[in-house]
Motif scaffolding. Structure first.
Motif, PDB file in Angstrom:
ATOM      1  N   THR A   1       0.801  -1.231   0.000  1.00 59.64           N
ATOM      2  CA  THR A   1       0.000   0.000   0.000  1.00 59.64           C
ATOM      3  C   THR A   1       0.829   1.274   0.000  1.00 59.64           C
ATOM      4  O   THR A   1       0.384   2.306  -0.507  1.00 59.64           O
ATOM      5  CB  THR A   1      -0.926   0.014   1.224  1.00 59.64           C
ATOM      6  N   ASN A   2       2.008   1.253   0.563  1.00 61.02           N
ATOM      7  CA  ASN A   2       2.832   2.464   0.660  1.00 61.02           C
ATOM      8  C   ASN A   2       4.300   2.066   0.588  1.00 61.02           C
ATOM      9  O   ASN A   2       4.952   1.804   1.598  1.00 61.02           O
ATOM     10  CB  ASN A   2       2.536   3.213   1.960  1.00 61.02           C
ATOM     11  N   LEU A   3       4.822   2.002  -0.614  1.00 64.39           N
ATOM     12  CA  LEU A   3       6.177   1.523  -0.831  1.00 64.39           C
ATOM     13  C   LEU A   3       7.212   2.398  -0.136  1.00 64.39           C
ATOM     14  O   LEU A   3       8.197   1.896   0.427  1.00 64.39           O
ATOM     15  CB  LEU A   3       6.466   1.438  -2.340  1.00 64.39           C
ATOM     16  N   ARG A   4       7.012   3.715  -0.146  1.00 64.58           N
ATOM     17  CA  ARG A   4       8.005   4.627   0.457  1.00 64.58           C
ATOM     18  C   ARG A   4       8.169   4.361   1.955  1.00 64.58           C
ATOM     19  O   ARG A   4       9.288   4.220   2.460  1.00 64.58           O
ATOM     20  CB  ARG A   4       7.584   6.074   0.218  1.00 64.58           C
ATOM     21  N   ILE A   5       7.050   4.246   2.677  1.00 56.99           N
ATOM     22  CA  ILE A   5       7.128   4.005   4.119  1.00 56.99           C
ATOM     23  C   ILE A   5       7.712   2.603   4.395  1.00 56.99           C
ATOM     24  O   ILE A   5       8.520   2.423   5.315  1.00 56.99           O
ATOM     25  CB  ILE A   5       5.736   4.155   4.756  1.00 56.99           C
ATOM     26  N   ALA A   6       7.321   1.631   3.586  1.00 57.55           N
ATOM     27  CA  ALA A   6       7.825   0.275   3.785  1.00 57.55           C
ATOM     28  C   ALA A   6       9.336   0.223   3.624  1.00 57.55           C
ATOM     29  O   ALA A   6      10.041  -0.399   4.425  1.00 57.55           O
ATOM     30  CB  ALA A   6       7.155  -0.682   2.805  1.00 57.55           C
ATOM     31  N   LEU A   7       9.863   0.885   2.592  1.00 61.96           N
ATOM     32  CA  LEU A   7      11.310   0.897   2.401  1.00 61.96           C
ATOM     33  C   LEU A   7      12.008   1.623   3.544  1.00 61.96           C
ATOM     34  O   LEU A   7      13.105   1.236   3.974  1.00 61.96           O
ATOM     35  CB  LEU A   7      11.644   1.554   1.063  1.00 61.96           C
ATOM     36  N   GLY A   8      11.359   2.679   4.057  1.00 61.77           N
ATOM     37  CA  GLY A   8      11.943   3.376   5.197  1.00 61.77           C
ATOM     38  C   GLY A   8      12.021   2.488   6.426  1.00 61.77           C
ATOM     39  O   GLY A   8      13.035   2.471   7.141  1.00 61.77           O
ATOM     40  N   VAL A   9      10.947   1.730   6.686  1.00 58.99           N
ATOM     41  CA  VAL A   9      10.951   0.812   7.826  1.00 58.99           C
ATOM     42  C   VAL A   9      12.017  -0.268   7.643  1.00 58.99           C
ATOM     43  O   VAL A   9      12.750  -0.619   8.584  1.00 58.99           O
ATOM     44  CB  VAL A   9       9.559   0.176   7.991  1.00 58.99           C
ATOM     45  N   LEU A  10      12.150  -0.787   6.432  1.00 54.43           N
ATOM     46  CA  LEU A  10      13.183  -1.794   6.170  1.00 54.43           C
ATOM     47  C   LEU A  10      14.579  -1.237   6.408  1.00 54.43           C
ATOM     48  O   LEU A  10      15.446  -1.902   6.982  1.00 54.43           O
ATOM     49  CB  LEU A  10      13.056  -2.303   4.727  1.00 54.43           C
ATOM     50  N   ALA A  11      14.807   0.021   5.963  1.00 52.82           N
ATOM     51  CA  ALA A  11      16.123   0.634   6.153  1.00 52.82           C
ATOM     52  C   ALA A  11      16.446   0.805   7.629  1.00 52.82           C
ATOM     53  O   ALA A  11      17.570   0.525   8.084  1.00 52.82           O
ATOM     54  CB  ALA A  11      16.179   1.979   5.429  1.00 52.82           C
TER      55      ALA A  11
END
Length: 612
Positions: free
Chosen positions: A583-593
């Motif tokens: 649903t929100n790729l930007r936030i997901a990548l931030g959480v992964l980082a």
């Protein structure tokens, strides 16, 4: 002499009866066992022969009634009805309710105390257990009261005696003795809360003998030494069935008599006495369980070394050895009966030894005899005992030093030959690659037809790499043999085992846990039913909440609440991250980082601390 036709490699005039008696086993049973090995002749004297082919009323056809059957007549009827599906019935009918109550109240009824099998497994195993038990009402099963009827008839046999049926054969350099035991009933489900019942039961214990050397070992007699022992078992196949004669798991009586522990009701064999958790897994559950294991491996790394027992139905096989004992030195001797592939009833009768329930799963159907499977095919254990026990690669003698020297010489020749092939291959590769860089792409491009110069070079490179791999393997084997020299140490007794069966069931601590494991599934269904009836949230959320509540209570009772909460947090975080990715790729990548930064930082700090 009877029994010789499958052992052509034995010396002429060998006394097979003396041989099987020299090595006959001792069987120990669990206190509470109702049935013990009986001779075929006595079993058939009380049995009737039926054909599964239906008559005009839709019932099976009676061929020989009770009291008129013996081994010769059984073989005669089998020859007269070669295409008919035949089965035997030992007890004419099951006991009715009043008779069954009287049978249960009889003063000589043996007592038995089991353990809570459901407490030994998780919630998912209990769900599957309930589904499979419910399915018994939808498929062929042994009727209630049959165990009592069979036991009453078995106990009334005139002049009973304990017998085994010995089959001697030679295979792969071994002399193989199979001791086959016929029981009037498998009452595992009825008497011991097991997985199935079926009328009649055939089990075996197999010995693999080798000629005794100049200094016979402790398990030797009549010119032979026991090399391996194999017991029939529910959960083991191939090499896991067998044990070497010097295995510490084995118990011997008098040097040559192996001691086996028979399962209560099931009569399966075990080397060590105790209670064993077994799981009966329907084939349809194999793939779903593989998915569950993959998810657990990925999300819960601390569970990776835990056994993957399966999604099957959990049952306890009681092999305690604390009851009746039969065999040499026990005061209850065996009566041996020799059989082979020419024994008429063994050769001709391919039917079932007991009631045919047509159970599609097979668990409640009676077994076939020693030589045949239910399908009519010859058993692997009868025709190919060495392959059945995984002994094809195990020689029946110690490898002589001369054989090792010959192998080293073979490897030397192989390495020299490979060296020549590698040298020739290098020359051919270099010629093929010469000037490859200056040729036009129409000549070298392997994508156009796959036969360009570059493709030929790649093919030669792969062939050369294969030769080098073979050479490394040969050199490694040769060097290892040279290091060992003329004496190869015998591997540990359990080196061939992938799974070593040991008693693994203990009485769960606490009555509350035992109560919860028996009631938890009903509680889960009650919560789900109430939630749906009173429309408490969505149906899915009601189900999830009920499952989490039941699992949480069980984790608390087992002392694993913190581990449960941690696992729940990891799974919840993983699901949330997947939802973010969708649903929100930007936030997901931030959480992964951020997660990766924390993990790397912790690992680096730990390394710095350990180096100080």
């Amino acid at each position: 002499m009877t029994g010789e036709c499958d052992a052509p490699d034995l010396p002429a005039g060998a006394d097979l009866l003396a041989l099987v008696r020299r090595f006959e086993p001792v069987l120990r049973y669990t206190a509470g066992e109702l049935f013990f090995p009986m001779p075929v002749e006595q079993y058939l004297a009380g049995a009737a022969l039926w054909s599964s082919r239906r008559d005009s009323r839709g019932t099976p056809t009676l061929l020989v009634d009770h009291g008129s059957l013996d081994p010769d007549k059984l073989a005669e009827q089998a020859r007269a009805n070669p295409d008919a599906p035949l089965f035997l019935r030992y007890a004419p009918t099951s006991l009715q309710r009043r008779e069954l109550r009287e049978w249960r109240r009889r003063p000589d009824r043996p007592t038995f105390t089991g353990v809570s099998r459901l407490a030994a497994v998780g919630l998912l195993g209990r769900v599957i257990d309930s589904l499979m038990r419910f399915s018994l009402t939808m498929r062929g099963r042994v009727p209630g009261g049959l165990t009592a009827a069979v036991q009453r008839q078995y106990a009334a046999v005139a002049d009973p005696y304990d017998a085994y049926h010995a089959h001697v054969s030679t295979d792969g350099g071994y002399v193989v003795i199979q001791y086959w035991f016929l029981y009037a009933m498998n009452d595992w489900r009825t008497s011991f809360a097991g997985v199935n019942d079926h009328e009649s039961d055939w089990e075996q214990l197999t010995l693999f003998l080798v000629p005794s050397g100049p200094e016979p070992g402790p398990h030797s007699g009549d010119g032979y030494t026991v090399a391996w022992v194999a017991l029939s078992s529910h959960d083991e196949v191939g090499a896991d069935l067998r044990r070497r004669a010097d295995d510490p798991d084995l118990t011997w009586s008098g040097g040559t008599h192996i001691v086996g522990n028979a399962g209560a009701g099931s009569h399966s064999g075990a080397y060590l006495p105790g209670d064993y958790l077994v799981r009966v897994q329907p084939p349809a559950l194999a793939k779903p369980f593989a998915v569950v294991n993959a998810i657990r491996w990925a999300l819960l790394p601390w569970t990776r070394n835990q056994p993957r027992a399966g999604l099957g139905i959990p049952y306890v096989d009681y092999r305690r050895g604390d009851g009746v004992q039969i065999g040499p030195g026990t005061g209850r001797p065996w009566t041996p009966i020799l059989i082979d592939s020419a024994t008429p009833w063994v050769r001709d009768y391919r039917g079932l030894w007991g009631l045919d329930t047509d159970d599609p799963f097979g668990g409640e159907r009676a077994p076939a005899g020693p030589r045949y499977e239910r399908s009519g095919a010859i058993r692997a254990s009868w025709a190919d005992p060495v392959g059945w026990a995984g002994l094809d690669r195990v020689p029946p003698y110690a490898v002589a030093p001369g054989a090792r020297r010959d192998r080293i010489a073979e490897l030397d020749e192989l390495v020299a030959d490979l060296d020549g092939q590698i040298s020739t291959g290098q020359d051919e590769l270099r010629r093929a690659a010469s000037g490859l860089e200056v040729l036009p792409s129409t000549v070298t491009d392997s994508r156009r037809g796959g036969d360009g110069a570059a493709a030929q070079v790649t093919e030669r490179e792969q062939a050369l790499a294969g030769l080098r791999t073979r050479r490394r393997a040969a050199v490694n084997e040769r060097d290892q043999l040279r290091e060992v020299g003329t004496v190869v140490p015998e591997p540990p007794p359990h080196a061939h085992l992938r799974h070593r069966a040991v008693p693994d069931v203990t009485t769960p601590a606490g009555a509350l846990l035992r109560f919860w494991t028996g009631a938890s599934l009903s509680i889960l269904l009650i919560l789900l039913g109430l939630g749906l009836l009173f429309d408490v949230g969505g149906g899915l959320w009601v189900f999830v909440a009920a499952v989490l509540l039941v699992m949480g209570v069980e984790a608390l009772l087992r002392g694993r609440l913190l581990l449960f909460l941690l696992s729940l947090a990891i799974i919840g975080g993983s699901v949330y991250l997947i939802w973010l990715l969708a649903t929100n790729l930007r936030i997901a990548l931030g959480v992964l980082a951020l997660t990766a930064a924390v993990a790397i930082g912790v690992a680096n700090l730990r390394t710095l601390i350990e180096r100080r």
